[in-house]
Design an enzyme around this catalytic site. Sequence first.
Site, mmCIF file in Angstrom:
data_model
loop_
_atom_site.group_PDB
_atom_site.id
_atom_site.type_symbol
_atom_site.label_atom_id
_atom_site.label_comp_id
_atom_site.label_asym_id
_atom_site.label_seq_id
_atom_site.Cartn_x
_atom_site.Cartn_y
_atom_site.Cartn_z
ATOM 1 C CE LYS A 53 46.582 40.143 39.890
ATOM 2 N NZ LYS A 53 47.261 39.837 38.623
ATOM 3 C CD GLN A 97 50.553 39.119 37.228
ATOM 4 O OE1 GLN A 97 49.622 38.841 37.969
ATOM 5 N NE2 GLN A 97 50.653 40.280 36.607
ATOM 6 C CG ASP A 120 43.508 38.030 33.880
ATOM 7 O OD1 ASP A 120 43.156 38.887 34.708
ATOM 8 O OD2 ASP A 120 44.660 37.578 33.810
#
Length: 282
Positions: A53, A97, A120
């Site tokens: 990322k 994460q 997200d």
Amino acid sequence: MAPLIIDGKTVSAAVEAETVLRIAALLERGVTPGLAVVLVGEDPASQSYVKMKERDCERLGIRSFDARLPADITQERLNDVIDGFNADPHVHGILVQQPFPRHLDVESVVERISPAKDVDGFHPENLGKLMRGVPGHRACTPWGVMRMLDHYGLELSGKRAVVVGRSLLVGKPMGLMLLERNCTVTYCHSRTVDLPAVCREADILVAAIGRPKMIGAEYVREGAVVIDVGINRTEAGMVGDVDFDAVAPICSAITPVPGGVGPMTRAILMSNTVGAAEALTA
Ligand code: NDP
């Protein structure tokens, strides 16, 4: 006839090309989009996702803000880190994460992130917006699948879609996005009775299970579109949830693994970050 190969590299490149243009427009306004990635602990798979990322951010000109935190961090300290990013005007997207250590409460971490920065799409407010059918950040993997289906002009309205998997990250939002586009949606999971028969009803079959090559020919109706979300690391390398060689001769279109849904998730994350920067600085 050979099926259409739904190529995640091609579609993610198209998404990226759009993202690059949107970043240029932001830069003209003096805004550099910023993504904060929070990693708790040292899980090797999570470390490598985070690294990818960060590389995507660098390539596209998105500023990345790192927080690598020890596995024994307290909930309070993690909350402080998230609050800091929520308040930072240079940070437009925040991602924590997953998975993270068990002593941390997933719900309160996800809810701590400002919904406007929740790129997200897991915050209850964004999930609620998906449920209500109004704009909001959409979960990257299923939204990436929708982009793939649209890129190839695959008809959705009125089709029977079967989603195998009901996780909050993939399966549940996937079904809602297909429903939003007028598919008739069935969710399947580990308690579904006669899964192959239910899957054989699908015009569009999405596998988000986490079981290597579980979906064989007996699950697929002739001419179906098969989307394989699975990423399974086996001794033979990375494989999906679909037995590609067995299913490809039957279906009309199929995503490979690797090179299918995987590249889309990252491309959509970048696109969502840019969307957050646009909205926060409008
Ligand atoms: P989860 O483990 O959270 O969910 C798996 C789902 O599959 C559950 O709903 C489970 O049912 C169902 N399931 C498990 N075994 C069976 C079975 N034998 N028959 C029917 N259903 C079953 O996984 P995720 O949703 O997070 O991920 C799914 C897959 O997608 C994984 O391989 C993951 O690596 C991959 N993935 C890929 C991404 C990408 O970028 N391509 C991004 C995210 C995930 P139940 O609810 O009853 O337990």
